[in-house]
Motif scaffolding. Structure first.
Motif, PDB file in Angstrom:
ATOM      1  N   GLY C 106       0.804  -1.211   0.000  1.00  0.00           N
ATOM      2  CA  GLY C 106       0.000   0.000   0.000  1.00  0.00           C
ATOM      3  C   GLY C 106       0.834   1.255   0.000  1.00  0.00           C
ATOM      4  N   ASP C 121     -15.070  -3.949   1.059  1.00  0.00           N
ATOM      5  CA  ASP C 121     -15.860  -4.560   2.132  1.00  0.00           C
ATOM      6  C   ASP C 121     -17.273  -3.977   2.080  1.00  0.00           C
ATOM      7  N   PHE C 124     -18.766  -1.480   5.057  1.00  0.00           N
ATOM      8  CA  PHE C 124     -18.248  -0.191   5.505  1.00  0.00           C
ATOM      9  C   PHE C 124     -18.412   0.840   4.400  1.00  0.00           C
ATOM     10  N   GLU C 128     -14.550   5.295   4.718  1.00  0.00           N
ATOM     11  CA  GLU C 128     -13.827   4.642   5.806  1.00  0.00           C
ATOM     12  C   GLU C 128     -12.771   3.695   5.246  1.00  0.00           C
ATOM     13  N   GLN C 129     -13.112   3.061   4.149  1.00  0.00           N
ATOM     14  CA  GLN C 129     -12.170   2.102   3.572  1.00  0.00           C
ATOM     15  C   GLN C 129     -10.959   2.799   2.959  1.00  0.00           C
ATOM     16  N   VAL C 130     -11.188   4.039   2.505  1.00  0.00           N
ATOM     17  CA  VAL C 130     -10.061   4.822   2.013  1.00  0.00           C
ATOM     18  C   VAL C 130      -9.240   5.302   3.197  1.00  0.00           C
ATOM     19  N   GLU C 132      -8.950   4.190   6.421  1.00  0.00           N
ATOM     20  CA  GLU C 132      -8.390   3.412   7.521  1.00  0.00           C
ATOM     21  C   GLU C 132      -6.879   3.188   7.433  1.00  0.00           C
ATOM     22  N   THR C 133      -6.366   2.986   6.193  1.00  0.00           N
ATOM     23  CA  THR C 133      -4.898   2.838   6.116  1.00  0.00           C
ATOM     24  C   THR C 133      -4.214   4.159   6.404  1.00  0.00           C
ATOM     25  N   ARG C 135      -5.212   6.328   8.399  1.00  0.00           N
ATOM     26  CA  ARG C 135      -5.237   6.565   9.836  1.00  0.00           C
ATOM     27  C   ARG C 135      -4.113   5.795  10.527  1.00  0.00           C
ATOM     28  N   VAL C 136      -3.884   4.560  10.028  1.00  0.00           N
ATOM     29  CA  VAL C 136      -2.778   3.780  10.590  1.00  0.00           C
ATOM     30  C   VAL C 136      -1.460   4.516  10.345  1.00  0.00           C
ATOM     31  N   ILE C 185      -7.852   3.936  -3.153  1.00  0.00           N
ATOM     32  CA  ILE C 185      -7.266   3.288  -1.979  1.00  0.00           C
ATOM     33  C   ILE C 185      -5.837   2.848  -2.292  1.00  0.00           C
ATOM     34  N   ALA C 186      -5.670   2.222  -3.489  1.00  0.00           N
ATOM     35  CA  ALA C 186      -4.356   1.702  -3.853  1.00  0.00           C
ATOM     36  C   ALA C 186      -3.322   2.818  -3.959  1.00  0.00           C
TER      37      ALA C 186
END
Lengths: 306, 570, 359
Positions: C106, C121, C124, C128-130, C132-133, C135-136, C185-186
């Motif tokens: 990623g 997913d 969700f 949020e799916q965009v 969450e990474t 946020r990590v 996301i990618a």
């Protein structure tokens, strides 16, 4: 969503109505004169007649039914013939004991069983998978009755660690709740494992890993939620079984819950309590199902927006 | 491994075990209620009080009752309280009544079933008590210092012990006895004996606090024998707290234990009354609970969580194996086969012939059934009476003899056999199958009609069916007069129509001569045994498991209940 | 291996650049009930910033497995990377700890999966799916993870009404939109390499072009190195700088796109090209070649393509084919000296192990 809830509520009311009617008919169809059976062998004819009048058994069946239903709506199931206290009150009074036991059993079956299932799915063939499944299957292959008795013999009689039976401090909860929960655990382990495996092998989870999401989030945030619907379905069935099916465990462990009360009331022909108990349990089940339905909607937006 | 054996045996014996408990519960209840028949019989007074020194070491003593032709009298000196005060109660006993339907009401006067006997006997004293004395069943004066009854039996005068006190410290007075006896008549009480009592009981006069004169419309001997019927409760307290609270949370009586707390149907906690007027218990705390599962009860006896419990005789050795004690009462419950057809007037029934009834009786293998199927918890019997009572007739049971049975049938003209119904409660006990198989051997085809216990009771009460059924009774029959129900032509549960038996039974109920009463009772048992309309099968004993902790406690002969706990020591 | 492997210059004038990703002798095995499957049997290639490498082949040729092994995403237990090197940003990511690999995914290599309907997913919202990474990463002090950034990413992939769409669930979006979310996301953590595994196969034909154009424009903006896996030669022609043709886990020919289409060397490549009716058309079905696809558990000792090869010779049966170099950055894996019309270049003097291509 509102329509979803309303339609579920209507269904719930219908189910409760059917159950209460069934319970009414049950007493109607008791062999012999219901009042005589209720009054017991020792009752004089005079007493039986008094009881008939008191219970309204001398009136036409439809009138009795109308009276019964109007009482049900008010939560009045008459007094227990045995305890001379409101029947529904007796049932409700004993419910917390059953609920506590069911909750603990639920924790064992769904909590522990679910965790074993999850970790088995994360590492199929790993230590958790092997040992966990063995442990769970062991619980399922021994009848509840035997688990209870062996538990008593080993942990109470031989080792003296736990009390044999009866209510009391936290130690009294261990054997009954393990006895109740262990049996159901295997099913939960299997279901969680397969549901999680399905989810973890899915493209969306593959993509979560590809995008570099920590495994913790992959499993517990996305994996678990995606596997949640079958797990929740089984969990609710098990909880219901724990509530209504704790009869054996309550009998073995002398546990003062609704299951024991109902069994004893059947034996003692305390029909008002049987009626109240059946009603109460059916309402509880309907409420649980309702909550589960709502939970489905919460978990899966596709259900919510359908 | 003992554990395995224990469980297996427990399961194998479930049927007979259940039968026994069911019987106990049912009989606790019916025995009392069936006395209804006594009233209808036109009874005269009789006295049957055997009193004497309390064989315990508490110093409380009662003196023997004197009887005369003019009046039956029971006298007892007030206990000298000094010895009682020396006892300081300590320790705890947990009693398990097994039967799930026990402990349903905390008002000791609300008689619902026999399982409550433990509680009633502990919390409430009656005028008269029963106990074990000289290895035998015996009466003693409890709240009564003495009592007196004229020959017509229409009144009983009780002198109440001046030192008798309720648990709140107030004195037990004649007003409380009057209140108790009046209470039984009220609708509210729903007392099982209400209708009978209403017919018999007129009023109670209370000339002073210690004297109560009970006026009766008909003689009622159970007033001075059947202690469980009228446990005295506190009038003042009842009126203060009200009916519901008295039943649910605040009962007050004068027994050796007082109420602490309880959950109906589950558990009651009692505590010793220190300096009790009659007998201060040795133990301080008494817990009464009910566990349906025998394995659990046994385990609890082993760990000491339970001290006294009812058990299946099959588990005797298990209890002895872990060092527990086994106590038994002596054949307190009898079982007899009833041939209903003669009573119902079914002229065509072969069982109208006494030879046929004898043949049926001789085809029953009592020995094997009691030894193998009932685990030695019962003994073959020829008399249907309780051996603990005076006047018990020792009659040999019919021997198992198929050939003799066949010959008898032959001589009665039924050599080819016949068909007959046999009503039993579900589930069918194994011994019923054994009996049916043996009857088949003599050519009698028996159709077992297994029915729900409610339907069975309705059947017995209504006398609506034909053939045979098994009647079990006993457990707390403390007076031959109680058998009037089964013996008198108009007895509620009687299938006998015999003027001679009626005469003897009325003699027991109204007689005042102990020797004559005993003879009558012996004659009744002998004649019933000879006629075999009631063919006695066996008498069963109640088995109690007692934990190692308990240093002393004995059941009372003839009473299949855990009582007299004030004498128990740990 | 790596030291004596010549690094051929790419065909589109980016020769000056150092490769950002170098794969050397990658081998991936799967254990099956029928034996060990060598899904990737010695793959090597380089990828430079701004370059698009097309990975072409039939299904089962090892394209997707190659891509997944670059992400170290071979399913646990079933398969393993047997050997090889994947040098990314100067280090071999096959040897780094799992934990570190998670931060490579990623962040350094992004990937787009084939089916947008299943990549997200369903439970969700896409935002949020965009997020969450991000946020990590934010917790690790890298990017901001605010909603404005999420909206910005959705806008980057040209999702109309991105502001309101962040709260939508995947099932409320079309396939094309979902694939754009997947791309967002990618690309959210700005990786230098993007692997697109048949990203348009599941999309409508018109949407395919739009999506590939979008990727192209983002690539140009960011100088992104891209691996485009496809079975569609027309997509290769439009989008790729270089092409690697895979067969039975091996790269059988590699060349610049122009060279490959104009001067295909390997008989398999030629067959592939012949099965396409005309350049520039979008075939409705997969190009088919006569004969059975190879059975990976039971490959011939020599050239794996030999059973289907129209020009197979005796030598092909038992001897692994050598690498033939046909020009700068153009080589193939074949015994045939010179296919009709093409003079063979000087072949490598030393035969190499089966399946190896040294571009």
């Amino acid at each position: 969503m509102a329509r979803y809830i309303v339609s579920r509520l209507i269904q719930a009311v219908i189910v409760v109505w059917i159950v209460t009617t069934f319970v009414f008919l049950l007493v109607r169809f008791t062999p012999g004169n219901a009042a005589q059976v209720m009054a017991g062998a020792s009752a004089s004819q005079e007493e039986i007649e008094l009881l008939e009048i008191e219970l309204g058994l001398d009136k036409p069946v439809l009138e009795q039914y109308a009276d019964y239903m109007s009482r049900v709506v008010r939560g009045d199931f008459r007094d227990s013939l045995r305890f001379r206290e409101p029947a529904l009150g007796l049932v409700i009074e004993r419910f917390p004991a059953t609920l506590k036991l069911a909750a603990l059993a639920f924790l064992i079956s769904v909590g522990l069983g679910g965790l074993i299932g999850i970790f088995s799915a994360v590492r199929p063939g790993g230590v958790v998978d092997q040992f966990g499944r063995f442990f769970a299957v062991l619980g399922q292959s021994i009848p509840t009755f035997a688990i209870g008795i062996f538990g008593i013999l080993i942990f109470s009689v031989k080792l003296g660690w736990l009390p044999v039976a009866g209510p009391g401090d936290w130690k009294h909860y261990i054997l009954p709740s393990v006895t109740l929960g262990w049996f159901s655990m295997a099913a939960m382990v299997r279901l969680t494992r397969s549901a999680m495996l399905d989810v973890l092998e899915s493209e969306s989870v593959k993509f979560l890993r590809i995008k570099g999401l920590p495994e913790r989030l992959v499993i517990f945030k996305h994996g678990l939620r995606n596997a949640a619907i079958p797990i929740l379905t089984l969990a609710s069935l098990q909880f219901v079984a724990f509530l209504s099916g704790s009869v054996v465990v309550e009998q073995i462990f002398g546990w003062p819950g609704t299951g024991k009360l109902l069994v004893e009331s059947v034996t003692a022909r305390d029909y008002t309590v049987v009626q109240a108990g059946t009603f109460f349990i059916s309402v509880t089940l309907v409420v649980i199902n309702l909550l589960v339905d709502l939970a489905y909607g919460y978990i899966d937006p596709r259900i919510r927006y359908a | 491994m003992r554990a395995g054996t224990n469980t297996r045996e427990g399961e194998a014996e479930l049927m007979s075990e259940r039968d026994n408990y069911w019987t106990r519960r049912r009989f606790g209840r019916r025995t009392i209620l069936r006395s209804t028949g006594l009233g209808a019989a036109g009874i005269a007074a009789y006295a049957a009080v055997g009193c004497g020194d309390d064989d315990d070491d508490d110093g409380g003593d009662t003196t023997a009752t004197t009887t005369s032709t003019a009046a039956a009298t029971g006298t007892g000196t007030a206990a000298t309280a000094t010895a009682s005060q020396a006892v300081v109660p300590a320790g705890r006993i947990v009693v398990d009544t097994s039967a799930s339907s026990t402990l349903s009401d905390f008002n000791p006067l609300m008689w619902t079933n026999g399982g409550q006997t433990v509680y009633r006997d502990s919390i409430a004293d009656a005028m008269i008590g029963v106990e074990k004395k000289d290895q035998a069943f015996s009466y003693y004066n409890s709240l009564a210092a003495s009592w007196e009854r004229p020959n017509d039996g229409l009144q009983v005068t009780f002198k109440i012990r001046p030192d008798a006190k309720f648990h709140d410290g107030t004195a037990v007075t004649s007003a409380d006895l009057k209140f108790t006896l009046d209470f039984v008549k009220t609708d509210q009480a729903k007392h099982a004996r209400k209708s009978e009592w209403t017919k018999i009981y007129t009023a109670t006069e209370t000339p002073d606090a210690q004297t109560a004169i009970v006026k009766l419309a008909k003689p009622y001997p159970l007033l001075t024998t059947f202690n469980f019927m009228f446990p005295v409760i506190s009038k003042a307290h009842f009126e203060k707290v009200g009916f519901d609270a008295f039943s649910g949370s605040a009962p007050l009586a004068s027994g050796p234990f007082k109420f602490v707390s309880g959950t109906k149907g589950e558990r009651i906690t009692l505590q010793a009354v220190e300096g009790h007027y009659r007998k201060t218990p040795f133990i301080k705390d008494l817990v009464i609970k009910a566990t349906a599962e025998e394995s659990t009860r046994l385990s609890q006896i082993e760990t000491g969580e339970t001290d006294i419990a009812y058990i299946n005789p099959a588990n005797k050795d298990v209890v002895k194996g872990f060092g527990g004690q086994i106590k038994t009462t002596d054949n307190d419950t009898s079982f007899w086969l009833v041939f209903m057809d003669p009573y119902l007037g079914n002229a065509s029934s072969p069982t109208n012939d006494p030879r046929v009834r004898e043949a049926m009786s001789k085809a029953i293998n009592r020995k094997d059934i009691t030894e193998k199927l009932l685990n030695g918890g019962a003994n073959p019997a020829g008399s249907f009476g309780n051996p603990a009572l005076k006047g018990h007739a020792k009659i040999d049971p019919d021997p198992y003899d198929i050939n003799a049975a066949k010959a008898l049938l032959e001589s009665a003209g039924h050599g080819g056999g016949f068909d007959i119904d046999f009503s039993v409660t579900a589930p069918v006990s194994e011994y019923v199958n054994v009996m049916v198989a043996d009857w088949k051997k003599i050519g009698v085809n028996v159709t077992v009609k297994s029915m729900d216990s409610g339907a069975w009771l309705a059947m017995v009460n209504g006398k609506k069916t034909q053939g045979m059924y098994i009647e079990p009774t006993g457990a707390n029959y403390v007076d031959p007069g109680q058998w009037g129900l089964f013996v008198l032509s108009d007895g509620s549960f009687s299938y006998l129509k015999d003027p001679e038996l009626d005469g003897w039974m009325n003699g027991i109920i109204t007689g005042t001569d102990d020797a004559a009463r005993e003879k009558n009772w012996t004659d009744i048992q002998t004649k019933v045994a000879k006629e075999r309309i009631y063919s006695t099968l066996w008498t069963s004993s109640t088995h109690f498991a007692v934990s190692k902790r308990v240093k002393s406690w004995d059941p009372t002969p003839g009473i299949g209940y855990i009582i007299n706990l004030e004498h128990a020591k740990v | 291996m790596a030291d004596n492997t010549p690094t051929a210059g790419p065909g589109n004038g980016l020769a000056a650049r150092e490769p950002i990703l170098s794969v050397r002798d990658l081998r991936v095995e799967f254990r099956t009930s029928r034996g060990i499957v060598r899904a990737v049997a010695g793959v090597s290639f380089d990828l430079r910033p701004g370059e698009t490498l097309g990975l072409v082949g039939e299904s089962g040729s090892g394209k997707s497995v190659t891509c997944l092994s670059l992400m170290r995403m071979i399913p646990h237990g079933a398969g393993r990377i047997a050997s090889g090197q994947v040098i990314l940003n100067g280090r071999d990511i096959l040897t780094i700890p799992d934990k570190e690999m998670r931060t490579v995914r990623g962040r350094e290599i992004g990937m787009i999966l084939q089916d947008p309907m299943t990549s997200l997913d369903p439970l969700f919202i896409v935002g949020e799916q965009v997020r969450e990474t991000l946020r990590v990463d934010e917790a690790e002090g890298k990017h901001r993870s605010g909603w404005d950034r999420v909206v910005g990413l959705l806008e980057m992939v040209r999702i109309p009404g991105a502001k309101s769409r962040v709260k939508a669930y995947p099932h409320q979006m079309s396939g094309g939109m979902r694939q754009r979310v997947v791309a967002a996301i990618a690309l959210s953590s700005e990786p230098a390499v993007l692997i697109a595994d048949e990203p348009t196969t599941a999309l409508d034909v018109t949407i395919q072009v739009q999506f590939l154009d979008l990727l192209k424009s983002i690539q140009d903006e960011r100088h992104l190195a891209m691996i485009l896996v496809t079975h569609d030669l027309s997509i290769v022609a439009r989008n790729c700088d270089r092409v690697a043709v895979m067969y039975a886990g091996r790269i059988v020919e590699t060349a610049s796109t122009v060279d490959l289409f104009e001067k295909p060397q390997h008989p398999y490549t030629r067959a592939l090209l012949q099965s396409v009716p005309r350049l520039g058309e979008f075939p409705e079905t997969l190009p088919t070649i006569e004969g059975q696809p190879p059975d990976l558990t039971n490959l011939p000792a020599g050239c794996p393509f030999q059973p289907r090869c129209p020009v197979a010779m005796e030598i092909c049966k038992d001897n692994p084919p050598p690498v033939r170099v046909h020009g700068p950055a153009h080589s193939s894996l074949c015994w045939v000296d010179a296919l009709p019309g093409e003079p063979a270049q000087a072949a490598a003097q030393v035969p190499v192990a089966a399946g190896e291509v040294r571009p």
